[in-house]
Design a protein around this motif. Sequence first.
Motif, short mmCIF file in Angstrom:
data_model
loop_
_atom_site.label_atom_id
_atom_site.label_comp_id
_atom_site.label_asym_id
_atom_site.label_seq_id
_atom_site.Cartn_x
_atom_site.Cartn_y
_atom_site.Cartn_z
N ARG A 4 0.85 -1.19 0.00
CA ARG A 4 0.00 0.00 0.00
C ARG A 4 0.88 1.25 0.00
N VAL A 5 0.25 2.38 -0.21
CA VAL A 5 0.94 3.68 -0.19
C VAL A 5 0.44 4.46 1.02
N ASP A 6 1.37 4.96 1.81
CA ASP A 6 1.04 5.85 2.93
C ASP A 6 1.64 7.22 2.67
N HIS A 7 1.05 8.23 3.27
CA HIS A 7 1.37 9.62 2.92
C HIS A 7 1.41 10.51 4.14
N ASP A 32 4.46 -3.09 2.50
CA ASP A 32 3.45 -3.91 3.16
C ASP A 32 3.58 -3.72 4.67
N ASP A 33 3.06 -4.66 5.45
CA ASP A 33 3.11 -4.48 6.91
C ASP A 33 4.53 -4.68 7.46
N GLN A 34 5.41 -5.31 6.66
CA GLN A 34 6.73 -5.65 7.17
C GLN A 34 7.80 -4.64 6.77
N GLU A 35 7.81 -4.26 5.49
CA GLU A 35 8.91 -3.45 4.97
C GLU A 35 8.38 -2.40 4.02
N ARG A 55 7.79 -0.01 10.54
CA ARG A 55 8.21 -1.04 9.59
C ARG A 55 9.70 -0.95 9.28
N ARG A 56 10.26 -2.05 8.76
CA ARG A 56 11.64 -2.03 8.33
C ARG A 56 11.74 -1.20 7.05
N VAL A 57 12.64 -0.24 7.01
CA VAL A 57 12.85 0.57 5.80
C VAL A 57 13.92 -0.10 4.95
N LYS A 58 13.53 -0.48 3.74
CA LYS A 58 14.46 -1.17 2.84
C LYS A 58 15.40 -0.17 2.18
N ALA A 59 14.90 1.01 1.85
CA ALA A 59 15.74 2.03 1.22
C ALA A 59 15.05 3.38 1.32
N ILE A 60 15.88 4.43 1.27
CA ILE A 60 15.40 5.81 1.17
C ILE A 60 15.67 6.23 -0.27
N VAL A 61 14.60 6.35 -1.06
CA VAL A 61 14.74 6.61 -2.49
C VAL A 61 14.49 8.10 -2.74
N CYS A 62 15.48 8.78 -3.30
CA CYS A 62 15.37 10.23 -3.49
C CYS A 62 14.97 10.53 -4.93
N THR A 63 13.87 11.28 -5.10
CA THR A 63 13.44 11.64 -6.45
C THR A 63 14.39 12.63 -7.09
N HIS A 64 15.07 13.44 -6.28
CA HIS A 64 16.12 14.34 -6.73
C HIS A 64 16.75 14.95 -5.48
N GLY A 116 8.06 -5.81 -0.94
CA GLY A 116 7.01 -6.81 -0.78
C GLY A 116 6.89 -7.61 -2.06
N ASP A 117 5.66 -7.74 -2.57
CA ASP A 117 5.45 -8.50 -3.81
C ASP A 117 5.36 -7.57 -5.02
#
Length: 202
Positions: A4-7, A32-35, A55-64, A116-117
Amino acid sequence: MAVRVDHGVTSGTFSLDGETHQVDNNVWVIGDDQECLVIDAPHSVEDILAVVGGRRVKAIVCTHAHDDHVGMAPALREIVRAPILLHPDDRPLWELAHPDDLWDADLSDGQVIEIGDTDVTVLHTPGHAPGAVCLSVPSLGCVFTGDTLFQGGPGATGRSFSDRPTIESSIRAKLFPLPGETVVHTGHGDDTTIAAEVSNLG
Ligand SMILES: [Zn+2]
């Protein structure tokens, strides 16, 4: 497990070319609920962590690498122990924000990040910034555009390292081919759709 997307929204400043502006930034978290992946790290680590929700953060993705998008990235990295991902063409902007620090891994056009998937595809969309990227999530019918595309049209190109013809060709080449009903989650302000922005830009 469903992704899902959270904001959330953070408030603070954006500085470039000797000017400082007050801005509200969207914080987008997909997972998802985990990562999850955190998309951009503006203004307040606390506000970002509230959207992450433990949740576990897999990465911090920077748009710029404008400072209102990466300002908290190193501080957030310290807490969540996740790598910062950035397109390398934004090095000059990153160095203005964080002269004594680096990101961890490069983003590249067409790269797929799994969460997630779900697959998140990186689209290199220079123009607002040389290393600006959008993140397309076809399975959710959405795309995260940072400051490349807003409700009402392309992002600003009046400051250093920006170029209007380049942002327009990026949008036409990489975003407008997406399905018209794709929801556009922007870096500032409200959502839009690809179809609405195709008719805005013409
Ligand atoms: Zn920006």
